[in-house]
Design a protein around this motif. Structure first.
Motif, PDB file in Angstrom:
ATOM      1  N   MET A  23     -36.107  10.274   1.651  1.00  0.00           N
ATOM      2  CA  MET A  23     -37.118  11.239   2.078  1.00  0.00           C
ATOM      3  C   MET A  23     -37.280  12.300   1.005  1.00  0.00           C
ATOM      4  N   ASN A  24     -38.535  12.603   0.653  1.00  0.00           N
ATOM      5  CA  ASN A  24     -38.792  13.566  -0.401  1.00  0.00           C
ATOM      6  C   ASN A  24     -40.013  14.391  -0.025  1.00  0.00           C
ATOM      7  N   GLU A  25     -39.789  15.523   0.641  1.00  0.00           N
ATOM      8  CA  GLU A  25     -40.873  16.389   1.077  1.00  0.00           C
ATOM      9  C   GLU A  25     -40.537  17.839   0.751  1.00  0.00           C
ATOM     10  N   GLN A  26     -41.543  18.567   0.319  1.00  0.00           N
ATOM     11  CA  GLN A  26     -41.358  19.993   0.054  1.00  0.00           C
ATOM     12  C   GLN A  26     -42.510  20.773   0.667  1.00  0.00           C
ATOM     13  N   LEU A  27     -42.192  21.895   1.295  1.00  0.00           N
ATOM     14  CA  LEU A  27     -43.176  22.775   1.906  1.00  0.00           C
ATOM     15  C   LEU A  27     -43.027  24.160   1.284  1.00  0.00           C
ATOM     16  N   ILE A  28     -44.130  24.673   0.731  1.00  0.00           N
ATOM     17  CA  ILE A  28     -44.167  26.021   0.160  1.00  0.00           C
ATOM     18  C   ILE A  28     -45.149  26.845   0.988  1.00  0.00           C
ATOM     19  N   VAL A  29     -44.699  27.975   1.499  1.00  0.00           N
ATOM     20  CA  VAL A  29     -45.524  28.804   2.375  1.00  0.00           C
ATOM     21  C   VAL A  29     -45.453  30.249   1.915  1.00  0.00           C
ATOM     22  N   LYS A  30     -46.638  30.880   1.783  1.00  0.00           N
ATOM     23  CA  LYS A  30     -46.715  32.292   1.429  1.00  0.00           C
ATOM     24  C   LYS A  30     -47.736  32.985   2.320  1.00  0.00           C
ATOM     25  N   ASN A  31     -47.316  34.105   2.882  1.00  0.00           N
ATOM     26  CA  ASN A  31     -48.209  34.953   3.680  1.00  0.00           C
ATOM     27  C   ASN A  31     -48.882  34.181   4.812  1.00  0.00           C
ATOM     28  N   PHE A  32     -48.063  33.550   5.601  1.00  0.00           N
ATOM     29  CA  PHE A  32     -48.554  32.763   6.734  1.00  0.00           C
ATOM     30  C   PHE A  32     -47.728  33.141   7.953  1.00  0.00           C
ATOM     31  N   GLY A  33     -48.345  33.885   8.890  1.00  0.00           N
ATOM     32  CA  GLY A  33     -47.592  34.350  10.048  1.00  0.00           C
ATOM     33  C   GLY A  33     -46.417  35.200   9.619  1.00  0.00           C
ATOM     34  N   PRO A  34     -45.225  34.951  10.169  1.00  0.00           N
ATOM     35  CA  PRO A  34     -44.049  35.743   9.802  1.00  0.00           C
ATOM     36  C   PRO A  34     -43.460  35.360   8.445  1.00  0.00           C
ATOM     37  N   ILE A  35     -43.926  34.265   7.861  1.00  0.00           N
ATOM     38  CA  ILE A  35     -43.361  33.772   6.603  1.00  0.00           C
ATOM     39  C   ILE A  35     -44.064  34.433   5.422  1.00  0.00           C
ATOM     40  N   LYS A  36     -43.300  35.174   4.629  1.00  0.00           N
ATOM     41  CA  LYS A  36     -43.864  35.826   3.449  1.00  0.00           C
ATOM     42  C   LYS A  36     -43.778  34.934   2.218  1.00  0.00           C
ATOM     43  N   ASP A  37     -42.645  34.286   2.027  1.00  0.00           N
ATOM     44  CA  ASP A  37     -42.474  33.428   0.853  1.00  0.00           C
ATOM     45  C   ASP A  37     -41.322  32.470   1.124  1.00  0.00           C
ATOM     46  N   ALA A  38     -41.626  31.213   1.250  1.00  0.00           N
ATOM     47  CA  ALA A  38     -40.578  30.229   1.573  1.00  0.00           C
ATOM     48  C   ALA A  38     -40.830  28.926   0.832  1.00  0.00           C
ATOM     49  N   THR A  39     -39.777  28.349   0.315  1.00  0.00           N
ATOM     50  CA  THR A  39     -39.814  27.003  -0.240  1.00  0.00           C
ATOM     51  C   THR A  39     -38.733  26.194   0.464  1.00  0.00           C
ATOM     52  N   VAL A  40     -39.146  25.133   1.124  1.00  0.00           N
ATOM     53  CA  VAL A  40     -38.232  24.332   1.944  1.00  0.00           C
ATOM     54  C   VAL A  40     -38.286  22.887   1.479  1.00  0.00           C
ATOM     55  N   ASP A  41     -37.136  22.333   1.169  1.00  0.00           N
ATOM     56  CA  ASP A  41     -37.022  20.908   0.850  1.00  0.00           C
ATOM     57  C   ASP A  41     -36.470  20.192   2.075  1.00  0.00           C
ATOM     58  N   PHE A  42     -37.283  19.300   2.647  1.00  0.00           N
ATOM     59  CA  PHE A  42     -36.857  18.556   3.828  1.00  0.00           C
ATOM     60  C   PHE A  42     -36.006  17.364   3.424  1.00  0.00           C
ATOM     61  N   LYS A  43     -34.937  17.151   4.178  1.00  0.00           N
ATOM     62  CA  LYS A  43     -34.021  16.047   3.929  1.00  0.00           C
ATOM     63  C   LYS A  43     -33.974  15.147   5.164  1.00  0.00           C
ATOM     64  N   ARG A  44     -33.052  14.181   5.149  1.00  0.00           N
ATOM     65  CA  ARG A  44     -32.877  13.300   6.311  1.00  0.00           C
ATOM     66  C   ARG A  44     -32.569  14.128   7.560  1.00  0.00           C
ATOM     67  N   VAL A  45     -31.737  15.167   7.396  1.00  0.00           N
ATOM     68  CA  VAL A  45     -31.471  16.129   8.471  1.00  0.00           C
ATOM     69  C   VAL A  45     -31.752  17.520   7.920  1.00  0.00           C
ATOM     70  N   THR A  46     -32.646  18.250   8.594  1.00  0.00           N
ATOM     71  CA  THR A  46     -33.006  19.607   8.181  1.00  0.00           C
ATOM     72  C   THR A  46     -32.886  20.528   9.386  1.00  0.00           C
ATOM     73  N   VAL A  47     -32.256  21.686   9.180  1.00  0.00           N
ATOM     74  CA  VAL A  47     -32.067  22.612  10.297  1.00  0.00           C
ATOM     75  C   VAL A  47     -32.532  24.006   9.888  1.00  0.00           C
ATOM     76  N   PHE A  48     -33.216  24.681  10.811  1.00  0.00           N
ATOM     77  CA  PHE A  48     -33.630  26.073  10.631  1.00  0.00           C
ATOM     78  C   PHE A  48     -32.943  26.912  11.701  1.00  0.00           C
ATOM     79  N   ILE A  49     -32.323  28.005  11.282  1.00  0.00           N
ATOM     80  CA  ILE A  49     -31.704  28.921  12.227  1.00  0.00           C
ATOM     81  C   ILE A  49     -32.102  30.336  11.863  1.00  0.00           C
ATOM     82  N   GLY A  50     -32.180  31.206  12.844  1.00  0.00           N
ATOM     83  CA  GLY A  50     -32.545  32.583  12.573  1.00  0.00           C
ATOM     84  C   GLY A  50     -32.965  33.279  13.848  1.00  0.00           C
ATOM     85  N   PRO A  51     -33.216  34.574  13.769  1.00  0.00           N
ATOM     86  CA  PRO A  51     -33.562  35.348  14.967  1.00  0.00           C
ATOM     87  C   PRO A  51     -34.921  34.970  15.523  1.00  0.00           C
TER      88      PRO A  51
END
Length: 419
Positions: A1-29
């Motif tokens: 699996m080879n996926e990358q998501l880059i997000v800037k100024n979208f909703g609560p996300i100001k600047d994020a680069t995320v590489d998705f893998k076979r298992v990907t987890v997001f944690i936070g408030p």
């Protein structure tokens, strides 16, 4: 699996680069943007995203008004400064300054041949059109001793052009996304509570979220295939009898109706039934995106659930993405990662580790990603939790996410001792 998501100024996300893998987890408030990233991934993995355009709208409207975006309730997050880029092995989607660009990517003979291994009606159409494009070339070379068609790797621009021209016929969508995406919303617990009423609610169009209705329909269909399912980490068994859902528990002869059971069972059962049904499909790779799988579950049950998800949702070419608030989920993921690390050293260690943690639950650290997401925090608010050397979730990050305040506890001890 080879996926990358880059997000800037979208909703609560100001600047994020995320590489998705076979298992990907997001944690936070709460409100940090975990679900925003997960929903964007679901959008870009959904074939409907590439097929809904009728060609009559402006590029920016084309991106913002697709129905699939409305389903995930993220249309309102767009603004003039929004930049989004999603890239996989087959497609690249970019949105910046109200310019929407969707294109097939990839080059070289190997990449093109991998595309052509995806045997669907859409791909057959592409083959046929490409063959017609090559007819003039073949007629010119006939009898010259050079009758072999051009290397397919040299036709990438032709392939791009063909697919982009065929978007309205949904050829592009089938060609672009080789996986089937399934989003499991946190609102799923509501489904068990209205077990025998949701069909009427849909009929009366009372405004339930589309994402929940999609899940309800998928669950309803999956029950035809999965009439029984053991849920070992809850010591329970799901039964579907005469159109009704029941749970059999130890030391009770008569099963309970699902809506009569504990909230954790109500939350997890529809999800497990659907995932069991989908995991039996071995013909197409699938992406499973799950919001807060741990809802209403005791920590040991959370660990058992995670084992189940890893086993069912990562076999073959499948992948799993989860959002969570639970530090227990992170700690158990670290255990499964370390089991792989130790068990891969040699055969003796593999056998010993497998006694403690069965091999079907191990996670390859090279196929794992974990991110802390808190959009308003700092410059970006999204950071990797992995130690680059060990490829495990660092202990400092585990402590921070767990909310462990050792210094404050020590201060209280000092006060108690009179210091």
């Amino acid at each position: 699996m080879n996926e990358q998501l880059i997000v800037k100024n979208f909703g609560p996300i100001k600047d994020a680069t995320v590489d998705f893998k076979r298992v990907t987890v997001f944690i936070g408030p709460t409100g940090g943007g975990k679900s925003t990233l997960a929903k964007l991934a679901a959008v870009f993995r959904d074939k409907r995203f590439y097929a809904d355009n009728d060609g009559s709208s402006k590029p920016e409207d084309e991106f913002k008004n697709r129905q699939i975006l409305s389903i995930y309730s993220i249309n309102k997050y767009f603004n003039i400064q929004t930049q989004i880029e999603f890239q996989s092995d087959t497609v690249k989607i970019s949105y910046a300054n109200e310019q929407d660009r969707i294109a097939l990517i990839g080059s070289g003979e190997r990449a093109a041949k991998e595309y052509f291994n995806y045997t669907t009606e859409a791909l057959t159409s592409i083959r046929n059109i490409l063959a017609k494009r090559l007819e003039p070339y073949e007629s010119k070379t006939k009898g010259t001793g050079n009758e072999q068609s051009p290397d397919i790797g040299q036709t990438q621009e032709d392939i791009k052009s063909i697919i982009l021209n065929l978007r309205e016929s949904k050829v592009f969508s089938n060609f672009a996304m080789r996986t089937k995406s399934e989003y499991i919303p946190a609102e799923r617990a509501f489904l068990s509570a209205i077990e025998y009423s949701w069909a009427g609610l849909i009929r009366d169009n009372i405004g339930l979220p589309k994402i929940l209705l999609d899940f309800a329909n998928s669950f309803s269909l999956s029950r035809k295939d999965v009439s029984e399912l053991d849920i070992p980490f809850l010591k329970a068994k799901y039964l579907h009898v005469n159109g009704r859902d029941f749970i059999k528990i130890p030391d009770r002869e008569e099963p309970l109706m699902l809506l009569e059971t504990a909230s954790g069972i109500q939350s997890v059962t529809p999800m497990l039934v659907l995932l069991e049904h989908l995991s039996r499909n071995t013909e197409q790779a699938q992406s499973f995106i799950i919001e807060e799988p741990e809802l209403n579950l005791y920590p040991t049950a959370q660990q058992g659930l995670l084992n189940w998800l890893v086993e069912k949702c990562t076999k073959g070419e499948n992948d799993l993405t989860i959002t969570t608030h639970s530090p227990y989920i992170l700690s158990h993921l670290n255990l499964l990662l370390y089991a792989y690390h130790v068990g891969s050293k040699d055969e003796e260690k593999r056998q010993k580790v497998a006694v403690i943690i069965p091999e079907k639950y191990w996670i390859n650290p090279d196929e794992f990603a974990a991110y802390y997401v808190n959009g308003p925090e700092g410059a970006g608010g999204v950071r990797s939790l992995l130690d680059p050397e060990t490829k495990l979730i660092s202990q400092n990050e585990l402590d921070a996410v767990s909310g462990i305040q050792a210094d404050e506890f020590d201060q209280l001890l000092d006060i108690n001792r009179g210091f």
